[in-house]
Design a protein around this motif. Structure first.
Motif, PDB file in Angstrom:
ATOM      1  N   PRO A   1     -11.760   4.575 -10.713  1.00 47.66           N
ATOM      2  CA  PRO A   1     -12.194   5.765  -9.952  1.00 47.66           C
ATOM      3  C   PRO A   1     -11.895   7.095 -10.639  1.00 47.66           C
ATOM      4  O   PRO A   1     -12.790   7.934 -10.741  1.00 47.66           O
TER       5      PRO A   1
ATOM      6  N   ASN B   1     -10.645   1.044  -2.535  1.00 51.46           N
ATOM      7  CA  ASN B   1      -9.314   0.554  -2.955  1.00 51.46           C
ATOM      8  C   ASN B   1      -8.305   0.691  -1.844  1.00 51.46           C
ATOM      9  O   ASN B   1      -7.491  -0.189  -1.597  1.00 51.46           O
ATOM     10  N   LYS B   2      -8.343   1.871  -1.189  1.00 53.94           N
ATOM     11  CA  LYS B   2      -7.380   2.168  -0.133  1.00 53.94           C
ATOM     12  C   LYS B   2      -7.548   1.172   1.019  1.00 53.94           C
ATOM     13  O   LYS B   2      -6.561   0.648   1.541  1.00 53.94           O
TER      14      LYS B   2
ATOM     15  N   ASP C   1      -4.628  -0.644  -1.429  1.00 54.43           N
ATOM     16  CA  ASP C   1      -4.054  -0.005  -2.611  1.00 54.43           C
ATOM     17  C   ASP C   1      -4.092  -0.835  -3.885  1.00 54.43           C
ATOM     18  O   ASP C   1      -3.300  -0.646  -4.791  1.00 54.43           O
TER      19      ASP C   1
ATOM     20  N   ALA D   1     -12.321   4.765  -4.747  1.00 56.08           N
ATOM     21  CA  ALA D   1     -10.928   5.033  -4.355  1.00 56.08           C
ATOM     22  C   ALA D   1     -10.730   4.705  -2.875  1.00 56.08           C
ATOM     23  O   ALA D   1      -9.717   4.092  -2.494  1.00 56.08           O
TER      24      ALA D   1
ATOM     25  N   ARG E   1      -2.404   6.321  -6.125  1.00 58.54           N
ATOM     26  CA  ARG E   1      -2.539   4.903  -6.459  1.00 58.54           C
ATOM     27  C   ARG E   1      -3.981   4.387  -6.273  1.00 58.54           C
ATOM     28  O   ARG E   1      -4.474   3.604  -7.067  1.00 58.54           O
ATOM     29  N   ALA E   2      -4.638   4.861  -5.207  1.00 60.43           N
ATOM     30  CA  ALA E   2      -6.007   4.389  -4.944  1.00 60.43           C
ATOM     31  C   ALA E   2      -6.984   4.870  -6.024  1.00 60.43           C
ATOM     32  O   ALA E   2      -8.001   4.243  -6.284  1.00 60.43           O
ATOM     33  N   PHE E   3      -6.662   5.994  -6.659  1.00 62.90           N
ATOM     34  CA  PHE E   3      -7.562   6.564  -7.671  1.00 62.90           C
ATOM     35  C   PHE E   3      -7.319   5.986  -9.063  1.00 62.90           C
ATOM     36  O   PHE E   3      -8.082   6.231  -9.976  1.00 62.90           O
ATOM     37  N   LYS E   4      -6.198   5.264  -9.234  1.00 63.99           N
ATOM     38  CA  LYS E   4      -5.851   4.756 -10.575  1.00 63.99           C
ATOM     39  C   LYS E   4      -6.900   3.782 -11.090  1.00 63.99           C
ATOM     40  O   LYS E   4      -7.505   3.045 -10.317  1.00 63.99           O
TER      41      LYS E   4
END
Lengths: 171, 182
Positions: free
Chosen positions: A155, B174-175, B179, B171, A149-152
């Motif tokens: 990224p 984002n985390k 998320d 990423a 999800r964080a890479f969607k």
């Protein structure tokens, strides 16, 4: 001429040189309109730049550069609305995308004459179109894939572009 | 307000920590001043012209910065100067307030500084803190890592390595943010 065209096309393609096309375009038409807008405004800016350099007024180049892009984008936006009668493209998107590409043209075109500059613009815009379509389809494909999800979103596209640029850089 | 494409663009072109923090300071000042001016002019401008007017304001500020930088930090201007006008992409919208801008600016500036620091240390094995600013400060500070078999890895200074590093950095960002996509 041919050497300059192929050279600049491959240079900008192979190293994804100035981060072109990182703005993910939502529609294919936006990519085409952005390219046309950049091409026209790049050409006008080249001529303006020449006049500014001759008269020692280089300090004004940024302001004139924005005004030209704003006007050209506005013209194309109105034309698009008249021809296609659709409102799927926003004026701001065209301006923002054009400026990304235009900045690099602004920095480079002092060294070239008019013909060289024209060829450079054509190759730059075509490499922008190729890259934008690549990112457009990459984005479409990756939306349906199982990604953390964080890479969607951006990224994973950047990582794919990085790997792609390593491969293309070998040529 | 802050366009992610601009941040990514800057992350690709910046190769030294010093350039990163100079650019961050310029970016911070420009955004803050342009938001302040736009807040003052808000009453007199129709919302649909916000983008155009804020672009012109940022354009004027960037021009002034260019004059300053080309005179006092020529080395920085030579490397990054061409790309300063990219700040014009960060335009004002109606919901922007100075408090919100400062918070988001600090987040993105933190991201720029951390990624460029990693890029420089891993990619070149050095850490440049004062080099272009020597003319102004009179000091020079470039630290290099002791010789080893792993660092420098040249890939991280190239565009491709930068893209991968930025992807991973975003990423993680984002985390931390919870998320949510950037």
């Amino acid at each position: 001429m041919f050497k300059l065209f192929i050279g600049s096309l491959f240079i900008s393609l192979s190293s994804i040189n100035h981060g072109f096309g990182i703005n993910i375009s939502k529609t294919k038409r936006l990519i085409i309109i952005t390219s046309i807008s950049t091409f026209i405004s790049g050409l006008i800016n080249y001529l303006i730049n020449r006049v500014l350099i001759d008269n020692n007024l280089v300090i004004l180049k940024n302001i004139l550069f924005i005004i030209v892009i704003l006007l050209v984008s506005l013209g194309l936006f109105k034309l698009y609305n008249v021809i296609f009668k659709k409102d799927d493209i926003e004026y701001n998107d065209i301006v923002l995308n054009s400026i990304i590409l235009g900045i690099s043209i602004l920095g480079i075109n002092t060294d070239y004459n008019l013909v060289d500059s024209l060829i450079y613009l054509v190759s730059l815009t075509s490499s922008f179109i190729i890259l934008s379509f690549l990112i457009y389809y990459l984005n479409k494909e990756l939306e349906n894939r199982c990604v953390l999800r964080a890479f969607k979103g951006i990224p994973i596209i950047l990582i794919c572009l990085g790997i792609l640029s390593i491969i293309l850089g070998r040529f | 307000m802050i366009n992610l494409a601009v941040i990514i663009f800057y992350l690709i072109i910046l190769n030294t920590f010093e350039n990163a923090y100079i650019l961050s300071i310029l970016f911070f000042i420009t955004m803050l001043l342009s938001t302040f001016i736009m807040t003052l002019l808000k009453k007199y401008i129709k919302p649909k012209y916000n983008v155009v007017i804020s672009m012109l304001i940022v354009g004027v500020l960037v021009t002034l910065e260019e004059v300053f930088v080309s005179n006092y930090i020529p080395m920085f201007y030579k490397e990054v100067g061409i790309y300063l006008p990219l700040m014009m992409l960060c335009t004002y919208n109606n919901e922007s307030s100075i408090k919100k801008i400062i918070i988001s600016l600090l987040k993105y500036i933190g991201l720029i500084l951390i990624i460029v620091l990693i890029k420089e240390v891993i990619g070149t094995g050095t850490l440049t803190i004062l080099n272009s600013l020597t003319k102004l400060t009179g000091y020079r500070a470039i630290y290099s890592l002791p010789n080893n078999n792993f660092i420098p890895i040249n890939l991280f200074v190239s565009v491709s390595g930068s893209l991968i590093l930025i992807g991973v950095g975003l990423a993680i960002f984002n985390k931390i943010k919870g998320d949510k996509n950037v």
